[in-house]
Design a protein around this motif. Structure first.
Motif, PDB file in Angstrom:
ATOM      1  N   VAL A   1       0.838  -1.204   0.000  1.00  0.00           N
ATOM      2  CA  VAL A   1       0.000   0.000   0.000  1.00  0.00           C
ATOM      3  C   VAL A   1       0.871   1.251   0.000  1.00  0.00           C
ATOM      4  CG1 VAL A   1      -1.992  -1.027   1.126  1.00  0.00           C
ATOM      5  CG2 VAL A   1      -0.203  -0.007   2.519  1.00  0.00           C
ATOM      6  N   TYR A   2       2.097   1.142   0.516  1.00  0.00           N
ATOM      7  CA  TYR A   2       2.967   2.317   0.566  1.00  0.00           C
ATOM      8  C   TYR A   2       3.731   2.434  -0.747  1.00  0.00           C
ATOM      9  CZ  TYR A   2       2.333   0.548   5.315  1.00  0.00           C
ATOM     10  OH  TYR A   2       1.807   0.016   6.458  1.00  0.00           O
ATOM     11  N   ALA A   3       4.019   3.688  -1.127  1.00  0.00           N
ATOM     12  CA  ALA A   3       4.775   3.887  -2.362  1.00  0.00           C
ATOM     13  C   ALA A   3       5.996   4.757  -2.092  1.00  0.00           C
ATOM     14  CB  ALA A   3       3.888   4.555  -3.420  1.00  0.00           C
ATOM     15  N   GLY A   4       7.021   4.564  -2.883  1.00  0.00           N
ATOM     16  CA  GLY A   4       8.183   5.444  -2.868  1.00  0.00           C
ATOM     17  C   GLY A   4       8.801   5.619  -1.498  1.00  0.00           C
ATOM     18  N   VAL A   5       8.950   6.883  -1.095  1.00  0.00           N
ATOM     19  CA  VAL A   5       9.655   7.175   0.158  1.00  0.00           C
ATOM     20  C   VAL A   5       8.911   6.610   1.370  1.00  0.00           C
ATOM     21  CG1 VAL A   5       8.603   9.439   0.527  1.00  0.00           C
ATOM     22  CG2 VAL A   5      10.871   8.961   1.456  1.00  0.00           C
ATOM     23  N   GLN A   6       7.571   6.552   1.272  1.00  0.00           N
ATOM     24  CA  GLN A   6       6.810   5.969   2.386  1.00  0.00           C
ATOM     25  C   GLN A   6       7.161   4.500   2.533  1.00  0.00           C
ATOM     26  OE1 GLN A   6       2.782   6.468   1.107  1.00  0.00           O
ATOM     27  NE2 GLN A   6       2.655   8.570   1.852  1.00  0.00           N
ATOM     28  N   ASP A   7       7.188   3.821   1.397  1.00  0.00           N
ATOM     29  CA  ASP A   7       7.527   2.408   1.424  1.00  0.00           C
ATOM     30  C   ASP A   7       8.951   2.240   1.970  1.00  0.00           C
ATOM     31  OD1 ASP A   7       6.788  -0.263   0.966  1.00  0.00           O
ATOM     32  OD2 ASP A   7       7.922  -0.320  -0.906  1.00  0.00           O
ATOM     33  N   GLY A   8       9.829   3.157   1.549  1.00  0.00           N
ATOM     34  CA  GLY A   8      11.212   3.098   2.009  1.00  0.00           C
ATOM     35  C   GLY A   8      11.312   3.251   3.513  1.00  0.00           C
ATOM     36  N   LEU A   9      10.603   4.217   4.039  1.00  0.00           N
ATOM     37  CA  LEU A   9      10.694   4.482   5.470  1.00  0.00           C
ATOM     38  C   LEU A   9      10.075   3.344   6.281  1.00  0.00           C
ATOM     39  CD1 LEU A   9      11.821   6.678   7.284  1.00  0.00           C
ATOM     40  CD2 LEU A   9       9.540   7.641   7.442  1.00  0.00           C
TER      41      LEU A   9
ATOM     42  N   PRO B   1      20.635  14.545  -8.393  1.00  0.00           N
ATOM     43  CA  PRO B   1      20.116  13.718  -7.290  1.00  0.00           C
ATOM     44  C   PRO B   1      18.658  13.309  -7.492  1.00  0.00           C
ATOM     45  CG  PRO B   1      21.284  15.643  -6.442  1.00  0.00           C
ATOM     46  CD  PRO B   1      21.189  15.822  -7.920  1.00  0.00           C
ATOM     47  N   SER B   2      18.331  12.119  -7.033  1.00  0.00           N
ATOM     48  CA  SER B   2      16.949  11.635  -7.116  1.00  0.00           C
ATOM     49  C   SER B   2      16.041  12.492  -6.244  1.00  0.00           C
ATOM     50  CB  SER B   2      16.868  10.185  -6.629  1.00  0.00           C
ATOM     51  OG  SER B   2      17.593   9.350  -7.485  1.00  0.00           O
ATOM     52  N   THR B   3      14.800  12.629  -6.680  1.00  0.00           N
ATOM     53  CA  THR B   3      13.836  13.360  -5.859  1.00  0.00           C
ATOM     54  C   THR B   3      12.775  12.383  -5.351  1.00  0.00           C
ATOM     55  OG1 THR B   3      12.321  13.796  -7.679  1.00  0.00           O
ATOM     56  CG2 THR B   3      14.121  15.371  -7.355  1.00  0.00           C
ATOM     57  N   ILE B   4      12.053  12.834  -4.342  1.00  0.00           N
ATOM     58  CA  ILE B   4      10.985  12.004  -3.775  1.00  0.00           C
ATOM     59  C   ILE B   4       9.912  11.730  -4.825  1.00  0.00           C
ATOM     60  CG2 ILE B   4       9.030  12.081  -2.208  1.00  0.00           C
ATOM     61  CD1 ILE B   4      10.676  13.069  -0.089  1.00  0.00           C
ATOM     62  N   ALA B   5       9.567  12.790  -5.568  1.00  0.00           N
ATOM     63  CA  ALA B   5       8.452  12.663  -6.509  1.00  0.00           C
ATOM     64  C   ALA B   5       8.725  11.601  -7.563  1.00  0.00           C
ATOM     65  CB  ALA B   5       8.180  14.008  -7.176  1.00  0.00           C
ATOM     66  N   GLU B   6       9.991  11.401  -7.896  1.00  0.00           N
ATOM     67  CA  GLU B   6      10.317  10.452  -8.960  1.00  0.00           C
ATOM     68  C   GLU B   6       9.919   9.016  -8.617  1.00  0.00           C
ATOM     69  OE1 GLU B   6      14.088  12.172 -11.369  1.00  0.00           O
ATOM     70  OE2 GLU B   6      14.426  11.753  -9.268  1.00  0.00           O
ATOM     71  N   SER B   7       9.820   8.701  -7.330  1.00  0.00           N
ATOM     72  CA  SER B   7       9.407   7.332  -6.998  1.00  0.00           C
ATOM     73  C   SER B   7       8.009   7.292  -6.397  1.00  0.00           C
ATOM     74  CB  SER B   7      10.433   6.658  -6.084  1.00  0.00           C
ATOM     75  OG  SER B   7      10.871   7.510  -5.078  1.00  0.00           O
ATOM     76  N   GLN B   8       7.213   8.315  -6.679  1.00  0.00           N
ATOM     77  CA  GLN B   8       5.900   8.383  -6.025  1.00  0.00           C
ATOM     78  C   GLN B   8       4.953   7.246  -6.428  1.00  0.00           C
ATOM     79  OE1 GLN B   8       4.011  12.094  -6.936  1.00  0.00           O
ATOM     80  NE2 GLN B   8       4.129  11.853  -9.130  1.00  0.00           N
ATOM     81  N   TYR B   9       5.234   6.596  -7.547  1.00  0.00           N
ATOM     82  CA  TYR B   9       4.363   5.476  -7.947  1.00  0.00           C
ATOM     83  C   TYR B   9       5.045   4.122  -7.745  1.00  0.00           C
ATOM     84  CZ  TYR B   9       1.847   9.255 -10.223  1.00  0.00           C
ATOM     85  OH  TYR B   9       1.167  10.426 -10.476  1.00  0.00           O
ATOM     86  N   ASP B  10       6.194   4.114  -7.074  1.00  0.00           N
ATOM     87  CA  ASP B  10       6.977   2.883  -6.989  1.00  0.00           C
ATOM     88  C   ASP B  10       6.477   1.958  -5.885  1.00  0.00           C
ATOM     89  OD1 ASP B  10       8.374   4.000  -9.002  1.00  0.00           O
ATOM     90  OD2 ASP B  10      10.333   4.004  -7.999  1.00  0.00           O
TER      91      ASP B  10
ATOM     92  N   PRO C   1       6.850  -2.061  -5.084  1.00  0.00           N
ATOM     93  CA  PRO C   1       7.578  -1.507  -3.948  1.00  0.00           C
ATOM     94  C   PRO C   1       8.617  -0.498  -4.410  1.00  0.00           C
ATOM     95  CG  PRO C   1       8.530  -3.593  -4.597  1.00  0.00           C
ATOM     96  CD  PRO C   1       7.326  -3.395  -5.468  1.00  0.00           C
ATOM     97  N   PHE C   2       9.099   0.342  -3.489  1.00  0.00           N
ATOM     98  CA  PHE C   2      10.226   1.209  -3.812  1.00  0.00           C
ATOM     99  C   PHE C   2      11.428   0.312  -4.090  1.00  0.00           C
ATOM    100  CE2 PHE C   2      13.461   1.665  -0.308  1.00  0.00           C
ATOM    101  CZ  PHE C   2      13.069   0.557   0.383  1.00  0.00           C
ATOM    102  N   GLN C   3      12.302   0.742  -4.977  1.00  0.00           N
ATOM    103  CA  GLN C   3      13.479  -0.076  -5.323  1.00  0.00           C
ATOM    104  C   GLN C   3      14.755   0.743  -5.192  1.00  0.00           C
ATOM    105  OE1 GLN C   3      13.337  -3.822  -6.788  1.00  0.00           O
ATOM    106  NE2 GLN C   3      12.139  -3.253  -5.002  1.00  0.00           N
ATOM    107  N   TRP C   4      14.835   1.542  -4.111  1.00  0.00           N
ATOM    108  CA  TRP C   4      16.015   2.389  -3.946  1.00  0.00           C
ATOM    109  C   TRP C   4      17.274   1.542  -3.768  1.00  0.00           C
ATOM    110  CZ3 TRP C   4      14.519   7.042  -0.240  1.00  0.00           C
ATOM    111  CH2 TRP C   4      13.497   7.770  -0.845  1.00  0.00           C
ATOM    112  N   GLY C   5      17.112   0.363  -3.202  1.00  0.00           N
ATOM    113  CA  GLY C   5      18.248  -0.546  -3.063  1.00  0.00           C
ATOM    114  C   GLY C   5      19.207  -0.142  -1.964  1.00  0.00           C
ATOM    115  N   SER C   6      20.118  -1.052  -1.605  1.00  0.00           N
ATOM    116  CA  SER C   6      21.113  -0.701  -0.599  1.00  0.00           C
ATOM    117  C   SER C   6      22.495  -1.220  -0.970  1.00  0.00           C
ATOM    118  CB  SER C   6      20.698  -1.217   0.783  1.00  0.00           C
ATOM    119  OG  SER C   6      20.302  -2.560   0.715  1.00  0.00           O
TER     120      SER C   6
END
Lengths: 722, 201
Positions: free
Chosen positions: A205-213, A585-594, A596-601
């Motif tokens: 249900v969470y997307a992008g930065v929300q999913d990340g956090l 740099p990446s912005t929050i908005a760019e992953s707003q539909y992601d 799951p988020f795939q920022w990776g580590s």
């Protein structure tokens, strides 16, 4: 023989003397499971470690690729090996610390078999690519539900045992077990809220930065409340038992317990330092990690100093060696953790192998050695015999700590080397090592050294298995010993001195204790998570950024399935060297539909956040089939099956519909025509590829590789608005 | 806090080895000592808390959560200024005839660079693969003389996925590979890709 325990709180109205036995069979079950899954977790780890040096080691099989096996390794190590070890120790020690048999033998067995079933299903599904690609939370929704059910069974069984206890006050080990059980439940449930679109697949249900956090609040606290608090509880039982010495400081137990659980839960955002996540959350993640240092070391001090007066046994007693080694590694890891959480240090270490080295210091050194120590303690006791060979146990010990040391040091060197190469700038303001490949080939020798460390650790483990097997063979399982203790009388009949005061009073009221623990872990959770779900800066709604097209979404799901995030990040940090290498740099908005988020580590390969448009479609087509055709020294596996398998477009409408339900602005028409739209886009890409020549595939537009290319070419392009 | 004497009602006895007070707790034979918190440990804890408060104040209250962002912008502005300077110097410095003569003399040294960097997309013999054929006399960018070829290699063609090799190769290497590419003209390799762009001759 009947052992009668001290009745320390014989008040004016002592309870009735009762006779009971402990359920040790369930402990033996969990011991078998710990050993068996441990071997599998370690071997899979070794295989994927070797794959980094020799990419061919997936033998051309999709389900043996690094991207699919790495989640299997981490899940097996954490939930199968460490998980069963926790249950083994909790079931053994809790019965004795609470002077009662477990609440229900049936629940114990449901817990055991349920957990093994979950592991087996995970071991099947992860290699098949049935994954959510969120670290340590990869398992899909049906297994998530099963985990919840089994965890509730465990909780009922455990709290039921506390309820029927014959010991008024609960010991510090039990405090840690309580914190573990309630917190893992909260973490797992909140992070696993997802909407299925098919029998085995879902979107969070969470997307992008929300999913990340949310994910890293979960992920970090999987370390905290699955690999730390339960093991601290085990340490508090097995060290004083094995050393036969009193615990160093009761007061330290109290202070470090509450400080640890209160502070730990805040530390998750340190996994997202220097990313697009709002800076205040990064700052909280960093400062709480620093404040965590002392509470963690409180546990180490209490463990090590309990051995005062028994240090001479460190020379002769393998069990003590393992326990001391484990606590020492715990001290090292919990010093290194806060260090890596400092933003400046993290800007060097993040995405490198330093993190992997750090984690293994904790898992091999702390969880591994402690579990081995407990097994060496428990198996002779549960089989009524002596350990088959102390000499072999000593060999195991030295292989274990040397292997862990070799592992950690090689990855420190690899991580720092690569981190420095990534950020190196020339006097002219250019990248000193602009070719990413150069930073990879430089550290490959260290991957071999790491694999050597892991091999030593595994050989030691196999020696232990043999030693324990011989021990079991020489022993026998006898009738359960009978114990006697007085039933607890009602709290209301006790006088003040029997109840105790201050913290002692609380220890006599486990339910109040549990509620306070829940409050302690909820404070940080609420302050960090709730804003992420409601505050505007976390919920970007940039209308200019278009949702993924149907084909891009299908391609993204292939990216998620293959576990690309295990080697590629999608998050460019605000650092000059990253802008030069990857773009702004990446912005929050760019992953707003992601989802799951795939920022990776981890960046075993380069970041992909702005890979879209960087290379032609044909580049990707050939590169995915054989990366070495384009990048001769690449260590990425071949993915030829993506060029022959067809994209499942029958479910694409349903996917868009679920996304629509989750708030993604797809029109009803887009949902309805998703399949036709996807095919149209695929035909365009296929036509382009054919025009370049060299691709003879009549069904090219159907292929998964075409969908994946559509997704990769979209990264950083945001659907046309850059 | 309890005082450390056996007279404390919660102290059961003194430990026989360490002579420290043992509390009247016992769980499955495990006892607990009544030692105070180690002073150095407490100091590190207080120190970390104090640091956390100061750091949070500086970064999130005074710094308005923008310190890192400002840092980055400053550093990036400096890099951009450097890049602009270099670009101006490059623009001024390219003499078509001198460059043409220079690259021809350096062409042989360009082969290994071509093989490792260019062949993947343009083919081992320049016949074209992912990228265009380099052996014919059609050019997408410019007229096939040394300056435009050198510039395309150095700056790349973002739209078509040609990377800017100026970031990876030195000026001499760029010249060497330019010379090598030009030396492929008219070599008619097998499997040549159809001409793209404008025919110049």
């Amino acid at each position: 023989m009947i052992a009668e325990h001290n009745v320390t709180h014989a008040g004016s109205d002592p309870g009735e003397l009762e006779e009971f036995t402990y359920d040790d069979q369930i402990v033996r079950y969990f011991a078998y499971a710990t050993i068996g899954w441990g071997l599998i977790a370690f071997l899979v780890g070794l295989l994927i470690a070797l794959q980094l040096g020799l990419w061919q080691l997936n033998f051309g099989l999709p389900w043996l690729t690094f991207g699919r096996l790495r989640p299997l390794h981490t899940n097996a190590a954490i939930f199968a090996f460490a998980g069963n070890a926790i249950f083994m120790g909790v079931y053994h020690s809790s019965q004795r610390l609470l002077k009662t048999r477990m609440f229900s033998d049936v629940l114990s067995r449901m817990h055991f078999w349920g957990w093994q079933l979950i592991i087996v299903s995970a071991a099947i599904m992860l290699p098949l690519g049935i994954t959510q690609s969120k670290e340590y939370a990869e398992l899909e929704w049906p297994i998530d539900i099963a985990i919840t059910v089994v965890w509730v069974i465990f909780a009922v069984n455990f709290f039921g045992t506390i309820w029927k206890r014959r010991e008024r006050h609960i010991y510090v080990a039990i405090w840690f077990y309580i914190a573990t059980i309630v917190t893992v439940a909260v973490l797992h449930i909140v992070n696993s809220i997802e909407l299925p679109y098919s029998f085995l697949r879902s979107y969070p249900v969470y997307a992008g930065v929300q999913d990340g956090l949310v994910q890293w609040w979960y992920g970090h606290n999987a370390v905290a409340f699955f690999l730390t608090t339960p093991f601290l509880g085990l340490m508090y039982y097995y060290i004083p038992k094995a050393a036969n010495r009193p615990v160093y400081s009761y007061r330290l137990s109290i202070v470090h317990f509450w400080a640890l659980i209160f502070i730990y839960i805040w530390a998750g955002p340190h996994h997202l330092l220097n990313t697009a996540m709002p800076e205040w959350a990064q700052t909280l993640g960093m400062i709480f990690s620093l404040m965590l240092w002392a509470p963690s070391w409180g546990g180490m001090i209490n463990g090590l100093l309990t051995l005062r007066g028994a240090w001479q046994r460190l020379r002769t007693e393998p069990i003590i060696k393992f326990l001391v080694g484990a606590v020492t590694f715990y001290g090292m890891s919990t010093f290194e953790g806060p260090l890596l959480s400092i933003k400046a240090v993290n800007s060097l270490s993040h995405y490198t192998d330093w993190t992997i080295g750090h984690v293994h210091g904790g898992t091999l050194g702390w969880n591994g050695l402690l579990t081995f120590g407990i097994l060496y303690y428990l198996v002779p006791k549960l089989w009524n015999t002596e350990l088959y060979s102390k000499k072999l146990a000593n060999v195991h010990f030295w292989l274990g700590i040397t292997g862990t040391g070799v592992y950690m040091i090689s990855l420190w060197v690899a991580g720092i080397t690569q981190g420095l190469m990534w950020r190196g700038l020339t006097a002219e303001g250019k990248l000193m090592y602009p070719d990413f490949m150069e930073t990879v080939t430089r550290i490959i020798p260290l991957y071999w050294v790491r694999a050597l460390g892991g091999t030593m650790f595994i050989i030691g483990f196999c020696i232990m298995v043999y030693n324990l097997y011989k021990t079991m063979q020489s022993g026998r399982i006898s009738e359960p010993q009978k114990h006697k203790a007085r039933r607890l009388v009602s709290v209301t009949t006790l006088n003040a001195s029997e109840l105790g005061s201050k913290h002692r009073l609380l220890e006599g009221l486990p339910m109040v204790f549990t509620v306070l623990s829940v409050i302690a872990i909820l404070v940080g959770s609420v302050i960090e998570i709730i804003p992420a779900l409601v505050v505007q800066e976390f919920v970007p709604n940039d209308k200019k950024i278009k949702p993924y097209t149907a084909l891009e979404l299908a391609g993204r799901d292939i990216y998620v399935r293959e576990g690309c995030y295990t080697c590629h990040s999608q998050q460019i940090r605000p650092m000059v060297s990253e802008t030069l290498r990857y773009g702004k740099p990446s912005t929050i908005a760019e992953s707003q539909y992601d989802r799951p988020f795939q920022w990776g580590s981890k960046r075993t390969g380069p970041d992909l956040a702005r890979v879209g448009g960087k290379y032609p479609d044909m580049w990707h087509y050939r590169h995915m089939i054989n990366p070495r055709e384009i990048v001769p020294q690449s260590i990425m596996p071949n993915y030829p099956w993506l060029a022959t398998a067809n994209t499942d477009l029958d479910v694409i409408s349903r996917k868009l519909q679920v996304m629509q339900t989750l708030g993604v602005p797809y029109s009803n028409d887009e949902v309805k025509q998703a399949k036709a739209d996807a095919l149209r886009q695929a035909e365009k890409i296929a036509a382009g590829l054919r025009a370049e020549g060299g691709v003879n595939d009549a069904e090219l537009e159907q292929r998964e590789l075409v969908a994946l290319i559509a997704y990769l070419q979209r990264l950083g392009k945001n659907g046309g608005v850059e | 806090m309890a005082d450390n004497t056996p007279h404390d009602p919660h102290v059961r006895r003194m430990d026989e080895i360490l002579n420290e007070p043992v509390l009247d707790h016992e769980y499955d034979g495990i006892e607990e000592l009544d030692n105070p918190l180690p002073g150095w440990w407490l100091m590190t804890f207080y120190g970390a808390i104090a640091f956390a408060v100061v750091y949070f104040t500086v970064h999130s209250i005074i710094g308005d959560n923008r310190l890192a962002e400002r840092d980055y912008q400053q550093q990036w502005a400096a890099i951009e200024a450097q890049q602009a300077e270099q670009l101006a110097a490059q623009k001024a410095g390219l003499d078509p005839e001198a460059l043409a003569a220079e690259v021809v003399s350096m062409a042989a040294a360009g082969k290994p660079i071509y093989d490792s960097r260019c062949a993947a997309c343009h083919g081992g013999a320049g016949e074209g693969l992912i990228g265009p054929n380099l052996t014919d006399d059609s050019w997408i960018h410019g007229d096939g003389t040394a300056v435009p070829v050198y510039e395309v290699i150095r700056d790349g063609v973002n739209a078509n996925g040609m990377p800017p090799w100026g970031a990876l190769l030195s000026e001499d290497e760029l010249k060497q590979v330019t010379g090598y590419v030009l030396s492929l003209q008219g070599s008619n390799p097998p499997n040549a890709k159809a001409p793209q762009g404008n025919k110049v001759n």
